[in-house]
Design a protein around this motif. Structure first.
Motif, short mmCIF file in Angstrom:
data_model
loop_
_atom_site.label_atom_id
_atom_site.label_comp_id
_atom_site.label_asym_id
_atom_site.label_seq_id
_atom_site.Cartn_x
_atom_site.Cartn_y
_atom_site.Cartn_z
N VAL A 147 0.86 -2.91 -6.27
CA VAL A 147 0.63 -1.83 -5.44
C VAL A 147 -0.42 -1.26 -5.72
CG1 VAL A 147 1.86 -0.35 -7.34
CG2 VAL A 147 1.83 0.28 -4.81
N LEU A 148 -1.16 -1.07 -4.24
CA LEU A 148 -2.34 -0.23 -4.29
C LEU A 148 -2.00 1.28 -3.71
CD1 LEU A 148 -4.43 -2.57 -1.59
CD2 LEU A 148 -4.08 -2.73 -4.31
N ALA A 149 -2.14 2.13 -4.85
CA ALA A 149 -1.63 3.40 -4.88
C ALA A 149 -2.77 4.43 -4.57
CB ALA A 149 -0.96 3.86 -6.04
N GLY A 150 -2.54 5.48 -4.02
CA GLY A 150 -3.32 6.64 -3.72
C GLY A 150 -4.05 6.98 -2.26
N LYS A 151 -4.47 5.57 -1.66
CA LYS A 151 -5.01 5.95 -0.39
C LYS A 151 -4.03 6.12 0.82
CE LYS A 151 -8.86 5.99 0.34
NZ LYS A 151 -9.61 7.47 0.38
N ILE B 9 1.12 -1.24 -0.23
CA ILE B 9 0.12 -0.07 0.13
C ILE B 9 0.86 1.19 -0.17
CG2 ILE B 9 -1.75 1.42 1.38
CD1 ILE B 9 -2.77 -1.45 2.52
N ASP B 10 0.86 2.00 -0.83
CA ASP B 10 1.49 3.46 -0.94
C ASP B 10 0.58 4.58 -1.19
OD1 ASP B 10 4.47 4.15 -1.08
OD2 ASP B 10 3.49 5.46 -2.58
N TYR B 11 1.03 5.84 -0.55
CA TYR B 11 0.23 7.15 -0.84
C TYR B 11 0.38 7.76 -2.14
CZ TYR B 11 -1.71 11.49 1.20
OH TYR B 11 -2.45 12.69 1.13
N ALA B 12 1.10 7.32 -3.12
CA ALA B 12 1.52 7.94 -4.28
C ALA B 12 0.03 8.32 -4.81
CB ALA B 12 2.26 6.91 -5.28
#
Length: 485
Positions: A453-457, A346-349
């Protein structure tokens, strides 16, 4: 408390009334004014506090601090200062008894890396017995209490309120993110930083209500190094010289360059199913090996920064090695174990620059497939959607387009904009509007050697739809999916 005590570190002019009066509390929100308050009139981007002088007078405010001409009742004290934001910072420090003077304050500024580095420093220092407060993008941490953050760097009153609580809780150090906005708006004015850190500079935060241009952005970053004792800087960054041009502190550097005082050598990637990391040797001012459980070159920079800081707290190498292995940050390349065959994180990108940096880093590990799941927020620039779509289409082997805080927009319309960006590439994609179902698809279709990768949250634990924030934490969604829900 006498008004003069709050004003003791400021230049000011008494326009009317008396600066020797007693005041009950310091306030910068007109809605909170009570009998005997001193109200600081802040000229904001949306609201100007000077317009509320009549309202706060009616509520019994004893004094107002202004930077413009105002009409005030004759029985109200009016103090004029050159800049009310600066005044609020120094008055807040006085109001809470100068709590920053009782602790060592470490401030980190830069476009990327601030959040991860603060947690690394906290982890290392706590490993040798320090009690460390934290103020950052995700949260403020005071002892066992965590307070969700509204801004990377809070308003100055809130900062000193946190400092006071941290000192009371027994903290001897505070590590905090210092944004360029925070510096520009004097939120950190008057804080006696023991150490200031510069991570890097990218072309971000330029525009309305932010920085007029890149030169102003650089200038504001440099302000931190005019109010710290020691500046620690990334010597590899092309703007290092500009940011430190007017620095008044002692300077140390880190990086890959031979010029760096503390440098990384023999860097190599570490990869196995479900795990990505990086290892290197620390040379120069210290000499030992490091392995961290966060992938990529920027993780080397982040950890080098933390090592450079903790060296000044005489932390031994073995304690640094151990703490860096344990340090992780919610929503920043946060690996979640779902399979022995592929890796999920999980990443905040949430913009094109951060997504490109993340995906480029992950491609270096040569995954069987790189799968990128993301959406874009509603009521925000459409360009971001096109750009993120194009980045994912170009770098990922499969893009799963889904929802991310649609706000007041139709989620499908946002997805269609992202598809426009992907259409500029040859990238493969699927679209699944429901984010939980999109994550389910990613997990159920994971193949040996994949990196997903789960991006954005990232650290966010909500989904904003039509003005309502509904609970939604990707960690919870993954757990539910794995348990068959």
């Amino acid at each position: 408390m006498k008004l003069t005590q709050l004003l003791e570190r400021l230049e000011y002019e008494v326009i009317q009334g008396n600066d020797e009066i007693e005041v009950r509390e310091l306030i910068n929100d007109s809605r909170k004014v009570r009998e005997g308050s001193v109200f600081v009139c802040i000229s904001g981007a949306v609201v100007d506090g000077h317009e509320f002088v009549g309202d706060v007078a009616a509520k019994g405010a004893a004094a107002v601090i202004v930077e413009k001409d105002v009409e005030a009742p004759e029985d109200m004290t009016v103090i004029r200062v050159p800049d009310t934001r600066y005044a609020l910072a120094l008055m807040s420090a006085a109001y809470f008894g100068y709590p920053a003077d009782k602790m060592k304050i470490i401030g980190i500024t830069g476009t990327k890396g601030k959040t991860t580095t603060t947690y690394m420093i906290k982890s290392i220092l706590e490993g040798v017995g320090h009690k460390v407060g934290l103020i950052g993008t995700i949260e403020a941490i005071i002892g066992d209490e965590t307070i969700p953050a509204a801004n990377t760097t809070p308003e100055s009153y809130t900062i000193h309120q946190y400092f006071a609580r941290m000192a009371e809780a027994g903290c001897d150090c505070v590590v905090m993110e210092v944004s360029s906005q925070g510096l520009m708006l004097h939120r950190t004015a008057g804080i006696p930083f023991e150490i200031g850190i510069f991570t890097n500079l990218g072309r971000d935060h330029i525009g309305p209500n932010e920085h007029a241009d890149f030169e102003d952005y650089k200038r504001c970053k440099g302000l931190l190094f005019q109010q710290c004792r020691l500046g620690i800087a990334n010597v590899d960054d092309p703007y290092f010289g500009d940011v430190f041009a007017k620095a008044t502190c002692t300077t140390e550097t880190f990086g890959f360059s031979e010029k760096a005082d503390l440098r990384a050598t023999d860097t190599h990637l570490v990869s196995r199913p479900g795990y990505l990391g990086v290892a290197y040797h620390v040379s120069g001012l210290m000499d030992f090996d490091v392995e961290i459980d966060i992938p990529g070159k920027f993780s080397v920079y982040n950890s080098l920064t933390a090592i450079a800081v903790c060296r000044h707290f005489q932390v031994p190498a073995d304690k640094i090695q151990k703490a860096l292995k344990m340090a992780n940050v919610k929503g920043r390349i946060e690996m979640v174990k779902v399979s022995d065959e592929f890796t999920l994180m999980i990443d905040y990108a949430h913009n094109a620059m951060s997504l490109e940096s993340l995906l480029t880093t992950l491609k270096e590990y040569q995954p069987a497939r790189l799968v990128c799941l993301f959406g874009c927020g509603g009521n925000r620039s459409k360009d971001r959607r096109y750009e993120m779509g194009e980045v994912s289409g170009r770098l990922a082997d499969l893009t799963i387009i889904t929802s991310d805080n649609p706000r007041f927009e139709d989620p499908q319309a946002i997805i269609d904009d992202i598809k426009t960006g992907i259409g500029r590439t040859d990238g493969k994609y699927v679209e699944i509007c429901d984010r939980k179902e999109a994550i389910r698809y990613a997990i159920e279709h994971g193949q040996p050697g994949d990196v997903i990768v789960l991006a954005g949250k990232g650290h966010e634990d909500y989904q904003e739809i039509k003005g309502v924030k509904y609970p939604m934490d990707e960690r919870v969604l993954i757990s539910e999916i794995l348990s068959g829900k």
